[in-house]
Design a protein around this motif. Structure first.
Motif, short mmCIF file in Angstrom:
data_model
loop_
_atom_site.label_atom_id
_atom_site.label_comp_id
_atom_site.label_asym_id
_atom_site.label_seq_id
_atom_site.Cartn_x
_atom_site.Cartn_y
_atom_site.Cartn_z
N ARG A 207 0.83 -1.20 0.00
CA ARG A 207 0.00 0.00 0.00
C ARG A 207 0.86 1.26 0.00
O ARG A 207 0.55 2.24 -0.67
CB ARG A 207 -0.92 -0.01 1.23
N ARG A 208 1.97 1.18 0.74
CA ARG A 208 2.87 2.34 0.82
C ARG A 208 3.49 2.65 -0.54
O ARG A 208 3.50 3.80 -0.99
CB ARG A 208 3.97 2.01 1.85
N VAL A 209 3.98 1.63 -1.21
CA VAL A 209 4.62 1.84 -2.50
C VAL A 209 3.62 2.35 -3.53
O VAL A 209 3.88 3.29 -4.29
CB VAL A 209 5.31 0.55 -2.99
N LEU A 210 2.44 1.75 -3.55
CA LEU A 210 1.41 2.18 -4.51
C LEU A 210 1.04 3.65 -4.29
O LEU A 210 0.84 4.40 -5.25
CB LEU A 210 0.17 1.30 -4.41
N ALA A 211 0.95 4.04 -3.01
CA ALA A 211 0.58 5.42 -2.70
C ALA A 211 1.67 6.40 -3.14
O ALA A 211 1.38 7.48 -3.66
CB ALA A 211 0.30 5.56 -1.21
N GLU A 212 2.92 6.00 -2.92
CA GLU A 212 4.01 6.92 -3.22
C GLU A 212 4.38 6.92 -4.70
O GLU A 212 4.84 7.93 -5.24
CB GLU A 212 5.23 6.57 -2.38
N ALA A 213 4.19 5.80 -5.37
CA ALA A 213 4.61 5.70 -6.77
C ALA A 213 3.67 6.43 -7.71
O ALA A 213 4.08 6.88 -8.79
CB ALA A 213 4.70 4.22 -7.18
N HIS A 214 2.40 6.55 -7.36
CA HIS A 214 1.44 7.25 -8.22
C HIS A 214 1.47 6.74 -9.65
O HIS A 214 1.41 7.52 -10.61
CB HIS A 214 1.70 8.76 -8.22
N GLY A 215 1.62 5.44 -9.82
CA GLY A 215 1.58 4.86 -11.15
C GLY A 215 2.84 5.05 -11.96
O GLY A 215 2.85 4.77 -13.17
N ASN A 216 3.93 5.49 -11.33
CA ASN A 216 5.20 5.66 -12.03
C ASN A 216 5.93 4.32 -12.07
O ASN A 216 6.28 3.77 -11.02
CB ASN A 216 6.05 6.71 -11.31
N PRO A 217 6.20 3.77 -13.25
CA PRO A 217 6.80 2.43 -13.32
C PRO A 217 8.16 2.33 -12.64
O PRO A 217 8.45 1.32 -12.00
CB PRO A 217 6.92 2.18 -14.83
N LEU A 218 9.02 3.35 -12.79
CA LEU A 218 10.32 3.29 -12.14
C LEU A 218 10.17 3.25 -10.62
O LEU A 218 10.85 2.49 -9.93
CB LEU A 218 11.18 4.48 -12.56
N ALA A 219 9.25 4.08 -10.11
CA ALA A 219 9.03 4.08 -8.67
C ALA A 219 8.48 2.73 -8.20
O ALA A 219 8.87 2.23 -7.14
CB ALA A 219 8.06 5.20 -8.30
N LEU A 220 7.59 2.15 -8.98
CA LEU A 220 7.05 0.83 -8.61
C LEU A 220 8.14 -0.23 -8.59
O LEU A 220 8.07 -1.20 -7.83
CB LEU A 220 5.96 0.43 -9.61
#
Length: 904
Positions: A207-220
């Motif tokens: 949940r934390r990663v999904l919230a912070e990544a905002h759909g950015n593939p590199l962030a995911l």
């Protein structure tokens, strides 16, 4: 893993590589990590499978100041094909890429033409995909060349894919590339990425990663490895910074020596592993091997292969630089500088980056770099950095102002404004203050400034000249004169400008003085300007800048035949040197003058080319002038719908800036349309506005150029008294100058306004020298024939009406041709139907190509003239032949004869 959530984009890119030449290419835009590079890799794979050859380059922040670095990366693999280029293109390209001993700055447009020719020739053997990543970091010279190419590959088997980061700018934004904006992945796709890359992640971490990544593939992909280190439950930092922190955290765990080597690699403007290791050895005080980088490879920060070091993402590079201290960055730069003794330009940039405080020696070396720079953008950057290292405020100001001057020459207003503003924070000498004042005002000829600025510039020029700086003073005076062209400051200001110019001691026959005098006082100084112009008419072709000044002077004093001649002589020199800004102005004067003379066949393609170059060089007011000329041509040809559309387009720009020459030409065209449609009251109102000092279209010089149309409208609208009053106001002007346009118009107007006693006036008007003014001669014959028929001298009228019909048929003046036919029919003589001239079946662009081919130029020579690839020229010719009903270029000469060769 396969790409997730980009099916639509992949289909578009597949269509691009499946049909190169159907469109120019695609510019992929998006935030860091959004998947631009992944899309590029998928496109490259599709291109390879489709049999395309792939050429690649990328912008690197560390190389931004190195001229043509990106272009060198793209074209160097093709160097064996350079020899097939035309000589001037070969010289320009090899000089740009540092493969020649030639000195001087190659024209970016000639470099662009060389790149275009090279790519088009290779694409004829095997279609090409050109990939340019991170174009926001490309050096300005390379970016301009790629934009030049992108605008011209629409008919070549060449496709281009470029990527650019959100919130940045690049010349590629202005090219003919289709924008593809990448947004965040959907929730479903984001979950799919996490399923693939971090299946072991806890529900809370997920949940934390999904919230912070905002759909950015590199962030995911990257944040799952650092989720435990991210302390803030609701992060406020931008995603880019959070990613950089994640990469920094990963690098912080590396051995200190590895971090030092990584910093060297991040700051290096090359990608050689050997260079990185050698500089790292200098930094660390002992030789190092490739094993020093192994921990960074294991941490998935870099990849090493084929002798190069590649960062997995640009954010890795920027994160490493941002995490280092100022001292660490300086020491790394100096280590690279020590290594690069055989590359002096690269060396001085690293030495400058590694210098804290003032260092006049390094600053002077940077000045040398600017002097030999192959592109003005690189020179600007070198001078700006030299200014920062200057030991005294005076030297810093000098370098900032010199950089600003180069930015003005390059058309980069924001940069010039910033540099001048910085210089003005320093104590400036009178000469420096003068330079600062006139520099930025050179943009758009001061169109956005108050007319009161003209008097200030004249006073400034006088002061600068008195201080012993004649050349800057003259440049300031030219700026003041151009403001008198675009606006109307009033007679008092004009007299003040003239008075200052007269104190400079410049001979009256000096082309610069002639141009200033003609703009500021077109009637008061018109006679002496004309005398010099006629004497200089036999000297054209020696210096394009001289010819350009003379064409401006001739245009202002109504000598449109001379203006067309001088502008036509200036254009080839500007064209061969790739000086598109000045070429645009020369072509604009030539097209405007030819349209007034009636040579629409020549004016139309010249105006089309000028309009294209005005867009390309970001010259909105020159573009508006040329659009207004195109509107006039359309009206003269009877295409009133197109004329009205173009007129509205030109007026939008002209009204917004108060550009009087644009608005005057707009009113002329409106008058022509109204005349052609039989709305004579409207025609007179439209044309009379040009004579009203309170009207925005009032232009002191141009009001004397449209008297023929005004008088005709007045007669048909029953406004002869009003027209006679306007004519009386111009009588004193006519006595002071022999301006051809003014006197031709006056003779016509006197005749048509004279009523029953007009016979002798028509005869006198036709006996005047109208060589080179066929449209005016045709109008006189038409008006005289009409008058004779009204006087019941029908047999005499036919001769003049027949001459008018033949003249207007030849010129393509459709509305006037029809008028002559109607008058002849009323005089008892029928006329054959007019067949469209071959020129009228072609677009202006096609016509310019066809005319050059008819003169015997090869496709390659035509391409060099028009800044096209020779294969594009060939494609256009094969479209032109069916339009003209011919099958080969050998038939063109008969259909499109040159000016001194009659049609067969």
């Amino acid at each position: 893993m396969p790409m997730v959530g980009r099916d639509t984009e992949l289909k578009v890119l597949a269509a691009l590589v499946g049909g190169p030449g159907d469109r120019s290419g695609i510019l992929i835009e998006g935030e860091p990590g959004i998947g631009k590079s992944s899309l590029v890799e998928e496109t490259v794979a599709m291109a390879a499978a489709a049999g395309l050859r792939v050429l690649r380059t990328a912008g690197v922040e560390a190389e931004h100041g190195l001229d043509y670095a990106g272009l060198q990366r793209l074209l160097y693999p093709l160097r064996r094909a350079f020899d097939a280029l035309p000589a001037r293109q070969f010289e320009s390209l090899t000089t740009a890429l540092g493969m020649s001993d030639a000195v001087g700055e190659p024209s970016p447009h000639l470099v662009g033409l060389a790149a275009l020719t090279l790519l088009a020739d290779l694409a004829a053997e095997q279609p090409l995909l050109v990939v340019a990543e991170d174009v926001h970091w490309l050096d300005p010279a390379s970016a301009e060349v790629l934009a030049f190419v992108a605008r011209r590959i629409d008919s070549e088997p060449v496709a281009m894919v470029a990527t650019v980061r959100d919130g940045t700018s690049s010349p590629l934004h202005e090219a003919e590339l289709t924008a593809m904006r990448l947004g965040p992945l959907s929730d479903e796709d984001a979950n799919a990425v996490l399923d693939s890359t971090a299946p072991e992640l806890s529900a809370q971490g997920r949940r934390r990663v999904l919230a912070e990544a905002h759909g950015n593939p590199l962030a995911l992909t990257e944040l799952p490895t650092a989720v435990g280190d991210l302390a803030e439950p609701a992060p406020t930092l931008p995603l880019t910074e959070r990613l950089e922190r994640a990469f920094s955290a990963r690098s912080a765990a590396l051995p200190e020596r590895t971090r030092s080597a990584l910093l060297v690699a991040a700051l290096d403007d090359g990608d050689s592993v050997a260079e990185t290791l050698a500089a790292a050895g200098i930094l660390l005080g002992s030789a190092v091997g490739a094993d020093i980088l192994a921990p960074a490879v294991a941490a998935r920060l870099i990849d090493i292969g084929s002798g190069t070091v590649t960062f997995r993402h640009p954010l890795v590079r920027s994160a490493l630089v941002a995490a280092a201290t100022d001292e660490e960055r300086r020491r790394a730069h100096l280590a690279l500088a020590d290594l690069l003794a055989e590359s002096p330009d690269r060396q001085v940039w690293h030495r400058a980056a590694g210098t804290a405080g003032a260092d006049e020696e390094v600053a002077a070396t940077l000045e040398d770099v600017a002097e030999r720079s192959r592109h003005r953008g690189g020179a600007v950057a070198a001078l700006e950095r030299a200014a920062a290292l200057s030991a005294t405020p005076g030297r810093r100001a000098d370098r900032l102002l010199r950089a600003a001057e180069l930015a003005v020459d390059s058309g980069h207003r924001d940069t010039a404004d910033r540099l001048v503003d910085t210089a003005r924070t320093l104590p400036l000498t009178p000469a420096q203050e003068a330079t600062a004042k006139w520099l930025v005002s050179g943009f758009e000829d001061g169109m956005r400034e108050s007319p009161s600025r003209i008097g200030e510039l004249a006073a400034l020029a006088a002061s600068v000249a008195a201080d012993g700086y004649p050349d800057p003073a003259l440049r300031i005076m030219w700026g003041a004169a151009m403001r008198c062209f675009w606006s109307e400051p009033g007679p008092e200001t004009r007299r003040a400008v003239l008075a200052v110019a007269d104190t400079f001691g410049i001979p009256d026959g000096d082309p610069r003085k002639l141009a200033i005098d003609s703009i500021v006082a077109p009637f008061e100084r018109g006679e002496q300007v004309l005398r010099h112009l006629r004497a200089l008419a036999a000297t054209t072709g020696r210096d394009p800048e001289v010819d350009h000044f003379l064409s401006s002077a001739a245009y202002q004093v109504g000598a449109f035949d001379l203006a067309a001649q001088f502008a036509g002589a200036a254009a080839p020199g500007f064209r061969s040197a790739g000086r598109l800004g000045l070429l645009t102005r020369a072509l604009a004067i030539q097209a405007w003058s030819l349209a007034r003379l009636g040579d629409l066949a020549a004016a139309a393609p010249i105006a089309a080319e000028a309009a294209a170059f005005a867009r390309e060089t970001a010259a909105p007011f020159m573009h508006a002038v040329v659009i207004a000329v195109q509107a006039e041509i359309a009206a003269l040809r009877g295409d009133y719908v197109q004329a009205a559309e173009l007129t509205a387009d030109a007026e939008r720009t002209g009204l917004a800036a108060g550009a009087r020459p644009v608005l005057a030409t707009v009113q002329l065209t409106r008058g022509l349309i109204a005349l052609g449609e039989g709305r004579f009251d409207d025609a007179f109102i439209d044309l009379a506005r040009i004579h009203d000092p309170r009207d925005p279209s009032y232009s002191p010089a141009l009001r004397a150029c449209f008297l023929t149309e005004l008088a005709e409208a007045a007669v048909r609208a029953g406004q002869t008294d009003a027209a006679a009053e306007l004519l009386r106001g111009l009588e004193p002007v006519a006595e002071s100058t022999s301006s051809p346009a003014l006197h031709i118009g006056m003779r016509y107007a006197r005749a048509v306004l004279a009523g029953d006693s007009a016979g002798k006036l028509f005869t006198a008007a036709l006996e005047a020298d109208l060589t080179g003014w066929p449209a005016e001669r045709g109008r006189l014959h038409l008006a005289y024939g009409e008058w004779l028929r009204r006087q019941r001298r029908v047999v005499e009228s036919r001769t003049h009406l027949r001459t008018a019909r033949e003249t207007f048929d030849a010129l393509g003046f459709t509305a006037w041709s029809e008028r002559a036919r109607l008058e002849l029919r009323s005089a008892g003589e029928s006329s054959p139907n007019r067949d469209p001239d071959a020129r009228e079946r072609l677009t202006p662009h096609e016509l310019s190509i066809a005319q050059l081919a008819a003169q015997g130029l090869t496709n390659r020579e035509i391409g060099q003239r028009l800044y096209l690839s020779h294969r594009t020229v060939s494609t256009h010719l094969h479209r032109i032949f069916p339009k003209l009903g011919i099958s080969s270029r050998g038939d063109l000469a008969a259909l499109l004869p040159t000016e001194d060769e009659p049609a067969r």
